[in-house]
Every structure is written in structure tokens, then in C-alpha cells.
Design an enzyme around this catalytic site. Structure first.
Site, PDB file in Angstrom:
ATOM      1  N   GLY A  60     -52.407 -20.925 -54.434  1.00  0.00           N
ATOM      2  CA  GLY A  60     -53.199 -20.116 -55.361  1.00  0.00           C
ATOM      3  C   GLY A  60     -53.161 -18.644 -54.959  1.00  0.00           C
ATOM      4  CG  ASP A  68     -40.840 -20.628 -59.240  1.00  0.00           C
ATOM      5  OD1 ASP A  68     -41.473 -20.083 -60.154  1.00  0.00           O
ATOM      6  OD2 ASP A  68     -41.188 -20.610 -58.041  1.00  0.00           O
ATOM      7  CB  SER A 113     -47.358 -22.004 -54.629  1.00  0.00           C
ATOM      8  OG  SER A 113     -47.613 -20.827 -55.351  1.00  0.00           O
ATOM      9  CE1 TYR A 114     -50.956 -15.783 -50.381  1.00  0.00           C
ATOM     10  CE2 TYR A 114     -52.557 -17.325 -49.473  1.00  0.00           C
ATOM     11  CZ  TYR A 114     -51.984 -16.064 -49.510  1.00  0.00           C
ATOM     12  OH  TYR A 114     -52.437 -15.093 -48.655  1.00  0.00           O
TER      13      TYR A 114
END
Length: 462
Positions: free
Chosen positions: A90, A383, A186-187
Site C-alpha cells: 500500500g 505492470d 508491491s510496497y
């Protein structure tokens, strides 16, 4: 003598009470309390046990993190399988919403938001998978101190996650000394190596550590600001998402990670880039968005202003429906404090008020590679948010010797992606996968995970 007898009686009573208290809060009882037995919509006879609940990580503020454990099926001998912790990023997004419910967990949610069906490529067929909503304020995790939600950052998130692990292993002592891995995307490209570093460093000097940490794996991971910027803008340009002039403007205006926040000219260039890209799903550039995702582009206001916090296929909407059902929350032993607002896939607060975020994870990679831990990095190549070019630039910056040069790997005679093996790190790309590789290419992601656990190169024969 009377005083002595009274003292002995009192001592016996205290011991008896102590034993009773100890028994009432034994790991067996704690596990029994957390066992999920009647999850709404769950298919019958799934063949595996699952548990969920809270672990308090800060008594003073009343912070507790929510977990969901899926053991391997009984037929696959879960007691012989490793334990893998999965983290979504996130910052501020729920691992229950994403990892568990639309990627690697055994249950998928149907469009009605009420019933579940089995994921044929669930990772708990290969390992026991532990999902964690982190930090407090994300998903079902909470803090009784509201100001906590405005002060989270990388360091505290890692410390709280480590505290969670220590306490969780006390609740589930059968997993002590079991092979343990950390994975995420991701994060979580920040969360995973940072937590890995803490576990590794606190295991030093312990002959037989309880947390038998063996390595980590990250996908489409935020890794190094400079290379993430360079690689992302290059991906946009080479895939025809932005004009030549905007690409040049981005390269000139953006400082490539020398600052925590983009400059005003950089922000302006990024806004132009978003307009030029149009109404596509940036997390999967060749698939149709779920209705109009343009309205769902949320600005982090941080170092990744193009990066909205959650991939938004329609499956995200099914999570919103399912996890807001009171009977689902009751079955999962969740929302025990009666939070008045609706459960969300991503927090509206956590992430928007992030306090610390190092510019690079590369020093941690170097430390853990030197320690001999197993490290795999994978990337879905469609992506555009944390693209394969960004990942390749970051890995190249490590200057690792190559053991096996770039080669195609295969699944059923078709190229599943490409791989390169370095000394201390394996890179794998997954062809046609977006930001959430297991969502777009579940079979190929399953093969990738199996190869990681077995420490075998990706299959190179067609």
C-alpha cells in the site's frame, strides 16, 4: 506453626490458581479459540484447518494485528511443510483482501459477495500460509489510540510485525523451529526485507532460533527510488503509454529519488503522463479495467504519486462485500472492538500519513545476501506501476555475479517468463502477469512458488 500452615495453604492455592490460569490460556486453548469452524459460504470438506484472530503488539496503545493462517491440507502433511508469512503493501492495504482472497489463498469470493470457491492454485498446497494485516489500522487490525494511525512508517511497521511473530509462535508452538519464509508484493518490497533483517539480526548468536528464518521472496516490489523512477518512466515510454516529450519532461523534472517528495515540476509532468495513459488499468496494461478505474486512481501524495494503493479488478469489490458481513466477521473472530466504520480493502488514513520510508532497500539486500539467505525477486511484465524495468535496474545495481544468464522458462511447452540466476539472488519474470502475479497467472505463480521453496531453477525445458 499456625502461620506456617497458613502460608503453605496460601502458597498451594496460589500455585493451583496459577496452574489454572496457565491452563486456561495454554496454546492449545488459544488455538482452539482461533480455529475457524463455520465460515459463511465456505465449501464443504476443504481438507485443511484455518485459524484467525488477534495478537496484541503494543499493550500501552492497545494495538493488535489480525492474522489468518491456512494450514496445508492433511493429505499433504502440514506438519512437514514450511511456514510462509505473506504481506501486502500500500502502505495501508489488507493482506486478507488481496493475498488471501484474490491471489494465493485457498478461498476466492464469488461476485455475490457471499459465497466462496476453492482456488486450484492455492499456495497452502505447498506450505502453511500466514496472512497478516499490517500495520494497525489496516484491514481488521486496530489500535485503541487513534493518533497511532497517523504516525506509522516503515520502522514501526517492521517492529510491530516482529513482535507479532514472536507472540504468534508462542500461540502456535508447533511452528517453532519450522522452516520460515517471508513473502509479499508491491510496497511490501519495503516490509519484507525490513522484517527479514530484524529477524535475521535478532537470531544472531542463538544456536537454535525459534524463528528458523530461511529467506524471502518479493514480487513487483518497490525497492530503490532512483531505479524505480528510471525504470518506470522507461517502461511507460517503451510501451507507448506516454509521448516522447512527456518522457523527456519526466526525466528532466523528476529527481529520481534524491528527495522524499517529488518537486512541483515533477508532479506536473506526472499529471500529464496520467492523462496520456488514458483509462487503462496501470496495474495490468493489457486487460480491461473493471468498469471505470480512472475514478479509483488515488494519489498517495508521496514518492509514488502515480501509484494508487490497490489493484482494482472486480475481485476487490467482492472483498468489500464479503468482509463487511457481520456473520463473516464473527466467524473470523474479527472486529472484536466493534469499529463503527466499514471494513475496507485499504485504509483511508494509513499510508496517507506515512512518516518514514527509506529511499532504498539495497543495503538490506546486500546484508542478507552476504548472510546466505535465499532471496527471489519476481515481476509480472504487464505492470506499469512497479514494472519489470524498475526491478531489473535495482537488481543490476547490486552488481552480483551471474550464475545462469537470462533464459526462458516453460509451463506446458509455453514460455511462462524469463529468469536469471545471480550469486545470492534469483530473478523471475512472469509473462502476461500484472502487478498481482498470482491473480493474473495463478498456475505460473504456483510453479514459481514451488521452485522457490525447493530452491530449484525455473523449468527451462519446453
Amino acid at each position: 506453626m499456625g502461620f506456617y500452615l497458613s502460608y503453605v495453604v496460601l502458597l498451594v492455592l496460589l500455585i493451583f490458581v496459577g496452574v489454572s490460569v496457565s491452563l486456561s490460556s495454554s496454546p492449545i486453548e488459544d488455538q482452539k479459540r482461533d480455529r475457524v469452524t463455520d465460515l459463511p459460504g465456505q465449501p464443504k470438506n476443504v481438507g485443511f484447518a484455518h485459524y484467525s484472530g488477534y495478537v496484541t503488539v503494543n499493550e500501552k496503545s492497545g494495538s493488535a494485528l489480525f492474522y489468518w493462517l491456512f494450514e496445508a491440507p492433511a493429505s499433504r502433511r502440514p506438519e512437514k511443510r514450511p511456514l510462509v508469512l505473506w504481506l501486502n503493501g500500500g502502505p495501508g492495504c489488507s493482506s486478507i483482501a488481496y493475498g488471501a482472497s484474490e491471489e494465493i489463498g485457498p478461498f476466492r469470493i464469488r461476485p455475490d459477495g457471499k459465497s466462496l470457491y476453492l482456488n486450484p492454485y492455492a499456495w497452502n498446497k505447498l506450505a502453511n500460509i500466514l496472512f497478516l494485516d499490517s500495520p494497525a489500522g489496516v484491514g481488521f487490525s486496530y489500535s485503541n489510540k487513534t493518533t497511532d494511525l497517523y504516525t506509522f512508517g516503515d520502522q514501526r511497521t517492521a517492529e510491530d510485525a516482529y513482535t507479532f511473530l514472536v507472540k504468534w509462535f508462542e500461540r502456535f508452538p508447533q511452528y517453532k523451529h519450522r522452516e520460515f519464509y517471508i513473502a509479499g508484493e508491491s510496497y511490501a518490497g519495503h516490509y519484507v526485507p525490513q522484517l527479514s533483517q530484524i529477524v535475521y539480526e535478532r537470531n544472531k548468536g542463538i544456536k537454535n532460533p525459534v524463528i528458523n528464518f530461511k529467506g524471502f521472496m518479493v514480487g513487483n516490489a518497490v525497492t530503490d527510488d532512483y531505479h524505480d523512477y528510471v525504470g518506470t518512466f522507461e517502461y511507460w515510454w517503451t510501451h507507448g503509454l506516454v509521448s516522447d516529450s512527456t518522457y523527456r519532461m519526466l526525466r528532466i523534472a523528476c529527481d529520481f529519488g534524491s528527495s522524499q517528495h517529488p518537486s512541483v515540476p515533477c508532479m506536473q509532468a506526472l499529471k500529464v503522463a496520467v492523462v496520456e495513459q488514458g483509462n487503462i488499468d496501470p496495474y495490468s496494461i493489457y486487460t480491461q479495467p473493471c468498469n471505470d478505474t480512472s475514478s479509483l486512481r488515488r494519489d498517495l501524495g508521496g514518492r509514488y504519486p502515480w501509484m494508487s494503493r490497490a489493484y482494482d479488478p472486480c475481485t476487490e469489490r467482492y472483498s468489500d462485500l464479503y468482509f463487511n458481513h457481520p456473520e463473516v466477521q464473527k466467524a473470523l473472530h474479527a472486529n472484536v472492538t466493534g469499529i463503527p466504520y466499514s471494513w475496507k480493502t485499504c485504509s483511508d488514513i494509513v499510508g496517507n500519513y506515512w512518516t518514514d520510508s527509506p529511499l532504498t532497500m539495497l543495503p538490506i539486500y546486500r546484508e542478507l545476501i552476504s548472510a546466505g539467505l535465499k532471496i527471489w525477486v519476481y515481476s509480472g511484465d504487464t505492470d506499469s506501476v512497479v514494472p519489470v524495468t524498475a526491478t531489473r535496474y535495482s537488481i543490476d545495481a547490486l552488481k552480483l555475479p551471474t550464475l545462469t544468464n537470462w533464459y526462458p522458462w516453460y509451463d506446458n511447452g509455453k514460455v511462462g517468463g524469463w529468469s536469471q540466476v545471480y550469486k545470492g539472488l534469483t530473478l523471475v519474470t512472469v509473462r502476461g502477469a500484472g502487478h498481482e502475479v498470482p491473480l493474473h497467472r495463478p498456475r505460473q505463480a504456483f510453479i514459481l512458488f514451488r521452485s522457490f521453496l525447493e530452491d530449484k531453477a525455473m523449468p527451462s525445458s519446453s
